[in-house]
Motif scaffolding. Structure first.
Motif, short mmCIF file in Angstrom:
data_model
loop_
_atom_site.label_atom_id
_atom_site.label_comp_id
_atom_site.label_asym_id
_atom_site.label_seq_id
_atom_site.Cartn_x
_atom_site.Cartn_y
_atom_site.Cartn_z
N ILE A 5 44.47 10.81 67.27
CA ILE A 5 44.21 9.52 66.69
C ILE A 5 45.35 8.59 67.02
O ILE A 5 46.47 9.03 67.30
CB ILE A 5 44.05 9.61 65.15
CG1 ILE A 5 45.32 10.23 64.53
CG2 ILE A 5 42.84 10.44 64.79
CD1 ILE A 5 45.29 10.28 63.03
N ALA A 6 45.11 7.29 67.03
CA ALA A 6 46.15 6.33 67.38
C ALA A 6 47.09 6.14 66.21
O ALA A 6 46.67 5.85 65.10
CB ALA A 6 45.52 4.99 67.75
N ILE A 7 48.37 6.35 66.44
CA ILE A 7 49.36 6.09 65.41
C ILE A 7 50.39 5.12 65.96
O ILE A 7 50.48 4.91 67.16
CB ILE A 7 50.04 7.39 64.94
CG1 ILE A 7 50.74 8.10 66.10
CG2 ILE A 7 49.04 8.31 64.30
CD1 ILE A 7 51.46 9.34 65.69
N GLY A 61 49.19 8.59 68.74
CA GLY A 61 48.50 9.86 68.92
C GLY A 61 47.68 9.93 70.18
O GLY A 61 47.51 11.01 70.77
N ALA A 62 47.14 8.78 70.62
CA ALA A 62 46.35 8.77 71.85
C ALA A 62 47.18 9.20 73.05
O ALA A 62 46.66 9.71 74.04
CB ALA A 62 45.76 7.37 72.09
N PHE A 117 49.49 12.85 76.91
CA PHE A 117 50.73 13.57 77.25
C PHE A 117 50.47 15.07 77.28
O PHE A 117 50.86 15.76 78.24
CB PHE A 117 51.81 13.22 76.24
CG PHE A 117 53.23 13.52 76.69
CD1 PHE A 117 53.53 14.07 77.92
CD2 PHE A 117 54.31 13.21 75.83
CE1 PHE A 117 54.84 14.34 78.30
CE2 PHE A 117 55.62 13.47 76.20
CZ PHE A 117 55.88 14.03 77.43
N TRP A 118 49.82 15.60 76.25
CA TRP A 118 49.50 17.03 76.26
C TRP A 118 48.61 17.39 77.45
O TRP A 118 48.88 18.35 78.17
CB TRP A 118 48.77 17.42 74.96
CG TRP A 118 49.64 17.44 73.74
CD1 TRP A 118 50.99 17.23 73.68
CD2 TRP A 118 49.22 17.69 72.40
NE1 TRP A 118 51.43 17.33 72.39
CE2 TRP A 118 50.38 17.60 71.57
CE3 TRP A 118 47.99 17.95 71.81
CZ2 TRP A 118 50.32 17.80 70.20
CZ3 TRP A 118 47.93 18.14 70.43
CH2 TRP A 118 49.08 18.06 69.65
N GLY A 140 47.05 6.13 78.40
CA GLY A 140 46.65 6.41 77.03
C GLY A 140 47.23 5.45 76.01
O GLY A 140 46.74 5.42 74.87
N TRP A 141 48.25 4.68 76.38
CA TRP A 141 48.85 3.76 75.39
C TRP A 141 47.85 2.71 74.95
O TRP A 141 47.17 2.10 75.77
CB TRP A 141 50.07 3.06 75.99
CG TRP A 141 51.30 3.91 75.90
CD1 TRP A 141 51.76 4.79 76.82
CD2 TRP A 141 52.22 3.95 74.80
NE1 TRP A 141 52.90 5.39 76.37
CE2 TRP A 141 53.23 4.89 75.14
CE3 TRP A 141 52.30 3.30 73.57
CZ2 TRP A 141 54.28 5.19 74.29
CZ3 TRP A 141 53.35 3.60 72.71
CH2 TRP A 141 54.33 4.53 73.07
#
Length: 439
Positions: free
Chosen positions: A13-15, A405-406, A412-413, A435-436
């Motif tokens: 999720i986006a944090i 989180g994105a 990144f993972w 992803g940013w």
């Protein structure tokens, strides 16, 4: 299953970006609260987090005496879906009194949306006394202090056999170049790969690779560049980040150097990170890279951890031998309620009394400077506490836990597993940067 310091259950999720800096984000809606400021409370305080199973039992044991003495019942609930559910609960008006956040960025996101309550003065006083300014910053959003650190881990340890190092005639390296020399010497002496690694962790596969990159960015480029990178002031495609990933590749992408007793380079992705403990403990793997919590995995695999034991550890070295920079993880305790009972529990959890109580039960550490390292039951945990308490240590929180989180638990993972599977560095970094969030 180990706590959030040991395994991650992060939904993509986006944090918000790094806590303590100006955060781009949505406008804040009305915060949910279970009590008005100054209310007495009802004698119970709900706490929600990721810490589960045996470690949850130890957590509850750590505050049991305090509960009795203060007449407050702390009701703890663990969830593997914490990262997704905490936002849902906050939005739905059913937030816990306190949450134990394994990611400062997630806490910051909820703070910017006005769901969290600023920490009471007693908590801030404890943090000012017992933690560094860096640690306080992870609980601070837009100059408002919300949450105190709880437990911690030191990342970037390289686990090895002291007896085997003596047999091979190598010393613990003090620089990155010396580490590569030690690797080459062991490979020549044994004819086998010196390193083993595992990126497997279910939906969270890839996170051990992000730890490698974070270590090298901090050690090669320095703390300022690390901070800029975590906040996307410089992108993943920046030469400093590419250089760090390529440095990791000198080990992890070299078929002569990995994956000891487990397979070829690509087997890193299919190997569960905890399964690496067995070849390290039995001596079929000379070195692996993992955080201080790996002590428990080595012990479970039958190895004795200590300077004179089967396995010991040293920190990933920098390009030079000056100073000590480390990455690590931890949790931040923040409140959705500001009634008197909740504030009392939050203050206790920020105290040196609680830190000593929990660490004495085993398995974890804290960066609280009021903690007596002798309370840690493992020599590597004692060493990790000493590192965290050293005023000359430059500490930076796990970068992927600070990123949205994105990215941090998303691209990144995934990028790290793609990289192990052969995707070129520039393509991997471009994909991670994509992803940013745009705002």
């Amino acid at each position: 299953m180990r706590s959030s310091l040991h395994r991650r259950f992060t939904a993509p999720i986006a944090i918000a970006a790094i806590a303590g800096l100006t955060l781009a984000g949505c406008s804040g809606g009305p915060g949910t609260t279970t009590a008005d400021a100054g209310a007495e409370g009802d004698g119970t305080v709900s706490v929600y987090g990721t810490i589960s199973e045996t470690e949850a039992e130890l957590l509850e044991q750590s505050w049991a005496d305090w509960e009795t003495e203060n007449g407050i019942d702390i009701q703890y609930e663990a969830s593997k879906e914490f990262e997704a559910q905490i936002s849902i609960r906050a939005q739905g008006g059913s937030a816990p009194d306190l949450a134990i956040f394994p990611q400062p960025g997630l806490m910051a996101d909820l703070a910017t949306r006005n769901y969290l309550k600023p920490a009471p003065q007693a908590v801030e006083d404890n943090v000012d006394e017992f933690w560094s300014a860096d640690w306080k910053a992870y609980g601070t959003v837009d100059d408002t202090f919300y949450g105190a650190p709880l437990m911690a881990s030191v990342k970037g340890f390289i686990w090895y056999s002291p007896a085997k190092f003596a047999e091979w005639g190598v010393d613990v390296p003090e620089t990155w170049d010396e580490l590569l020399e030690v690797t080459a010497t062991i490979q020549a002496a044994t004819g086998t790969a010196p390193w083993c690694a595992g990126f497997g962790s279910g939906e969270a596969s890839g996170w051990p690779g992000t730890d490698w990159v974070e270590d090298l960015v901090l050690r090669e480029a320095g703390a300022d560049v690390y901070d800029q990178w975590v906040n996307n002031e410089i992108p993943f495609t920046d030469p400093a980040i590419a250089s760090a990933l390529d440095a990791v590749g000198e080990i992890l992408l070299n078929p002569d150097y990995v994956n000891a007793s487990l397979g070829d380079v690509t087997s890193i992705n299919s190997t569960a990170f905890g399964d690496v403990a067995t070849p390290v403990a039995n001596g079929t793997c000379a070195m692996t890279h993992q955080a201080s919590f790996f002590d428990g995995f080595i012990t479970d695999a039958g190895g004795e951890v200590g300077p004179d034991g089967d396995v010991w550890a040293f920190l990933t070295p920098s390009n030079d031998s000056d100073g000590q920079a480390v990455t690590g993880g931890g949790e931040i305790v923040a409140a959705f309620s500001d009634d008197a009972d909740t504030q009392a529990v939050q203050a206790y959890l920020s105290s040196d009394d609680w830190a000593n109580s929990r660490v004495a039960l085993g398995g974890v550490i804290s960066a609280n400077t009021g903690l007596d390292p002798a309370n840690a039951q493992s020599p590597i945990l004692q060493e990790a506490i000493t590192i965290l308490q050293d005023e000359n240590t430059t500490f930076r929180f796990d970068g992927s836990d600070l990123m949205p989180g994105a990215v941090g638990s998303g691209t990144f993972w995934k990028g790290m597993t793609d990289w192990i599977n052969g995707t070129p560095t520039d393509e991997v970094l471009t994909g991670i940067e994509a992803g940013w969030p745009s705002s």
